[in-house]
Scaffold this active site. Sequence first.
Site, PDB file in Angstrom:
ATOM      1  N   GLU A 122      -4.627  -6.089  15.440  1.00 53.42           N
ATOM      2  CA  GLU A 122      -3.581  -7.102  15.300  1.00 53.42           C
ATOM      3  C   GLU A 122      -2.241  -6.474  14.926  1.00 53.42           C
ATOM      4  O   GLU A 122      -1.462  -7.024  14.156  1.00 53.42           O
ATOM      5  CB  GLU A 122      -4.002  -8.170  14.291  1.00 53.42           C
ATOM      6  CG  GLU A 122      -5.229  -8.950  14.741  1.00 53.42           C
ATOM      7  CD  GLU A 122      -5.372 -10.302  14.063  1.00 53.42           C
ATOM      8  OE1 GLU A 122      -4.396 -10.781  13.462  1.00 53.42           O
ATOM      9  OE2 GLU A 122      -6.466 -10.878  14.159  1.00 53.42           O
ATOM     10  N   LYS A 136      -1.158 -18.341   8.663  1.00 55.97           N
ATOM     11  CA  LYS A 136      -0.124 -17.488   9.248  1.00 55.97           C
ATOM     12  C   LYS A 136      -0.411 -17.209  10.718  1.00 55.97           C
ATOM     13  O   LYS A 136      -1.545 -16.865  11.086  1.00 55.97           O
ATOM     14  CB  LYS A 136      -0.024 -16.154   8.496  1.00 55.97           C
ATOM     15  CG  LYS A 136       1.073 -15.240   9.057  1.00 55.97           C
ATOM     16  CD  LYS A 136       1.083 -13.877   8.385  1.00 55.97           C
ATOM     17  CE  LYS A 136       2.151 -12.985   9.010  1.00 55.97           C
ATOM     18  NZ  LYS A 136       2.075 -11.605   8.516  1.00 55.97           N
ATOM     19  N   HIS A 173      -2.557 -12.581  14.702  1.00 58.31           N
ATOM     20  CA  HIS A 173      -1.435 -11.947  15.380  1.00 58.31           C
ATOM     21  C   HIS A 173      -1.785 -11.675  16.844  1.00 58.31           C
ATOM     22  O   HIS A 173      -2.869 -11.169  17.135  1.00 58.31           O
ATOM     23  CB  HIS A 173      -1.074 -10.616  14.712  1.00 58.31           C
ATOM     24  CG  HIS A 173      -0.602 -10.765  13.306  1.00 58.31           C
ATOM     25  ND1 HIS A 173      -1.447 -11.135  12.269  1.00 58.31           N
ATOM     26  CD2 HIS A 173       0.635 -10.599  12.749  1.00 58.31           C
ATOM     27  CE1 HIS A 173      -0.746 -11.194  11.141  1.00 58.31           C
ATOM     28  NE2 HIS A 173       0.514 -10.869  11.410  1.00 58.31           N
TER      29      HIS A 173
END
Length: 247
Positions: free
Chosen positions: A83, A165, A138
Amino acid sequence: MYIKNLELKNGLPKICIPLIAKNKEELKTEINTLKDIYYDLIEWRIDHYEKVEEESELLEALELIRQELPDCVLLVTFRTIYEGGNTITKRYADIYRGLIKTHQIDLIDVEFSRGDELFTEILKLSHHHHVGVIASYHDFSQTPSKKEMMACFEKMKTLQADIFKLAVMPKSIEDVLALLEVTYKANKLFTQPIITMSMSKLGFITRATGELFGSAVTFGSGKEASAPGQISAEQLRQLLLLMHEGL
């Protein structure tokens, strides 16, 4: 939500500065650069640390951070190479377990793609030691569809993460707008703080408009950037204040 005396989700987005030192000497230098810089919390990116596999070295580094920054809200992140991180290790969970038990950290970033079982184990241990958990995802290759990004947040809620996130790579302005729309909707839908960013220069605007769209934290560099499109914390602070004045 409060972490120590820091309130997330309300007011200006909180500025987080990453520490990306490779060793204790670099860590001291990085910490010294923070003296004249505004920030709300610090992220220690342990994936950059050369001796991350050596528990004693890592604990000494953590002690150094706490000696120099005793009151700061400290987020610890092991960003794997999958990520966008700097390294990979089979001891991902073991390293986190050791740091959580020190009672010296406030937040921990866990890649929720590591699997439900591992994520849940780390979350339970973190909560037992009063450490908040950020579930992070991510994608450095693309911006998923709006449906996929919302599903990602729904999964984070199911896993009972404290903060959600999402960081993605845009290929067009439409991708940036999609991320902002999802951020706005997620912030309204969930009680948990949302952190989002569209990376690279193309997505730069997402780092400065959190107060408008609902991203609770934004990342600015101290000595050196830790992600594509990241600007200095000082520049970021000015942009956030200008945006706040215009709202």
